[in-house]
Design a protein around this motif. Structure first.
Motif, short mmCIF file in Angstrom:
data_model
loop_
_atom_site.label_atom_id
_atom_site.label_comp_id
_atom_site.label_asym_id
_atom_site.label_seq_id
_atom_site.Cartn_x
_atom_site.Cartn_y
_atom_site.Cartn_z
N SER A 35 0.85 -1.19 0.00
CA SER A 35 0.00 0.00 0.00
C SER A 35 0.88 1.24 0.00
O SER A 35 1.82 1.36 0.78
CB SER A 35 -0.97 -0.02 1.17
N TYR A 37 1.28 4.77 0.90
CA TYR A 37 0.61 5.62 1.89
C TYR A 37 1.10 7.06 1.87
O TYR A 37 0.52 7.92 2.50
CB TYR A 37 0.68 5.02 3.29
N ASN A 43 4.35 0.51 1.94
CA ASN A 43 4.49 -0.68 2.79
C ASN A 43 4.15 -1.89 1.95
O ASN A 43 3.15 -1.88 1.24
CB ASN A 43 3.46 -0.65 3.93
N LYS A 75 9.56 -5.36 8.56
CA LYS A 75 8.61 -5.32 9.66
C LYS A 75 8.57 -6.73 10.23
O LYS A 75 8.10 -7.66 9.58
CB LYS A 75 7.23 -4.94 9.10
N ARG A 85 9.16 -1.76 4.66
CA ARG A 85 8.84 -0.37 4.35
C ARG A 85 9.83 0.12 3.32
O ARG A 85 11.04 -0.01 3.51
CB ARG A 85 8.92 0.47 5.62
C1 LIG Z 1 3.32 1.35 7.06
O1 LIG Z 1 4.21 0.98 8.07
C2 LIG Z 1 4.37 1.92 9.11
C3 LIG Z 1 5.40 1.40 10.04
O2 LIG Z 1 5.07 0.10 10.48
C4 LIG Z 1 3.06 2.10 9.80
O3 LIG Z 1 3.20 3.09 10.78
C5 LIG Z 1 2.02 2.54 8.81
O4 LIG Z 1 0.78 2.60 9.43
C6 LIG Z 1 1.95 1.56 7.66
N1 LIG Z 1 1.07 2.10 6.70
C7 LIG Z 1 0.18 1.36 6.06
C8 LIG Z 1 -0.68 2.08 5.12
O5 LIG Z 1 0.09 0.15 6.23
#
Ligand SMILES: *[C@@H]1O[C@H](CO)[C@@H](O)[C@H](O)[C@H]1NC(C)=O
Ligand SMILES: *[C@@H]1O[C@H](CO)[C@@H](O)[C@H](O)[C@H]1NC(C)=O
Ligand SMILES: *[C@@H]1O[C@H](CO)[C@@H](O)[C@H](O)[C@H]1NC(C)=O
Ligand SMILES: *[C@@H]1O[C@H](CO)[C@@H](O)[C@H](O)[C@H]1NC(C)=O
Length: 307
Positions: A35, A37, A43, A75, A85
């Motif tokens: 995704s 973001y 991610n 992760k 990430r």
């Molecule tokens: C992506 O990873 C970060 C760190 O784990 C997290 O804070 C964030 O919510 C994640 N974003 C998504 C869209 O999954």
């Protein structure tokens, strides 16, 4: 495909396997999903059913590049790697991914191609509500991702018993919507950003519900109270009127004789009253009014003691 049900998390259904892996591995990595973001960060995750992640590594690169970048920010979940990430310019380019290493004791090498703009998922907007004159101003910042024209917002709000849903499109930096403010109602506002088909696919989750205004008075409770209070008040009023009337009956009907006498000499007493009232009160109009009300009321009174 368990993840198919998840909103806006898009299982990569059309990854292009360049190397045919073992069936077991294919199954393990099918949950691979990404995704996007923010404009510079993505991610990706894979939720292995039962992975003994020996030394699985993830590499990624843009099409046409020969250099592969190793994931540097895994992760972890317990001892497993379940996601990565990534940083990069993913709005512009597709990305290749390579898994290699061993998984459950098997040698793995599998490549995916991902088009990040089809997996856009910014954080949910945060709604701000402020009072402006007779309106409420609902506003939020657009996602830090892609051009503003790529976004459309679904705004849901409810006030008292009314629920509304609007689709909003804004080209400016801040998205703002005015709604008329009814002081009696509590407003509940929720927004979700949706990425337009012309730009890709995806969108945010629903924002938290933002509240504004006093809590609605419970309508049913109010109705019950009114249903009891109004008849009670009317009844009390009538009772008071009757009491008052009874008390001042003598003053109002100075010459009223016994009810039996009235029945006997209806005509006579009427004449007497007329002449008597006429003597007491000079203005003709008032006299008429008084007479009418007196006659009406006297009949009422007469009838009451009977049953
Ligand atoms: C992506 O990873 C970060 C760190 O784990 C997290 O804070 C964030 O919510 C994640 N974003 C998504 C869209 O999954
Ligand atoms: C998961 O792995 C453990 C040991 O690592 C094994 O005992 C178990 O049978 C595995 N379960 C499945 C469903 O493969
Ligand atoms: C995995 O791929 C990378 C990049 O092609 C390579 O440098 C590395 O040696 C590979 N590792 C294994 C265990 O195949
Ligand atoms: C938003 O409003 C639409 C239309 O009324 C409704 O279908 C949807 O469930 C609402 N969503 C939320 C999160 O309240």
């Amino acid at each position: 495909m368990i993840l198919k049900h998840m909103e806006f998390l898009f299982v990569l259904q059309y990854f292009i396997p360049l190397i045919t892996p073992e069936v077991a591995v294919e199954k393990e990595l099918k949950n691979f999903q990404c995704s996007l973001y923010s404009s510079k960060a993505m991610n990706c995750s894979w939720l292995p059913a039962n992975q003994t992640a020996d030394d699985l590594q993830l590499y990624y690169w843009y099409p046409g590049e020969s250099h592969k970048t190793a994931c540097s920010d895994y992760k972890p979940r317990a001892s497993e790697k379940i996601g990565c990430r990534l940083r990069g310019d993913f709005l512009e380019h597709d990305v290749y991914f390579l898994f290699n290493g061993t998984l459950n004791g098997l040698s793995v090498q599998k490549t995916f191609r991902v088009c990040p703009v089809h997996y856009v998922k910014p954080p949910a907007p945060r709604v701000k509500i402020t009072e402006e004159g007779k309106d409420l101003l609902l506003s939020w910042d657009p996602p830090d991702l892609a051009a503003h024209h790529c976004w459309v917002y679904i705004l849901n709000y409810s006030m008292c018993r009314e629920s509304l849903s609007k689709e909003i499109q804004y080209k400016y930096d801040n998205v703002a919507v005015y709604v008329p403010y009814d002081l009696r109602c509590q407003y509940r506002v929720q927004v979700k950003a949706v990425y337009k088909k012309s730009c890709g696919a995806g969108g945010s989750d629903w924002s938290d519900v933002e509240l504004y205004g006093v809590e609605d008075l419970n309508f049913d409770w109010l109705m019950t109270v009114f249903a009891i209070l109004i008849p009670a008040a009317v009844g009390l009023f009538i009772l008071l009127c009757l009491c008052c009337f009874m008390k001042h009956r003598e003053k109002l009907f100075p010459k009223i004789p016994q009810p039996s006498l009235i029945l006997k000499d209806m005509l006579n007493s009427n004449k007497e009253q007329k002449s008597f009232v006429g003597n007491l009160y000079v203005p003709a109009v008032e006299e008429m009014e008084c007479k009418i009300s007196l006659e009406k009321d006297s009949t009422l009174l007469l009838m009451q003691p009977d049953p």
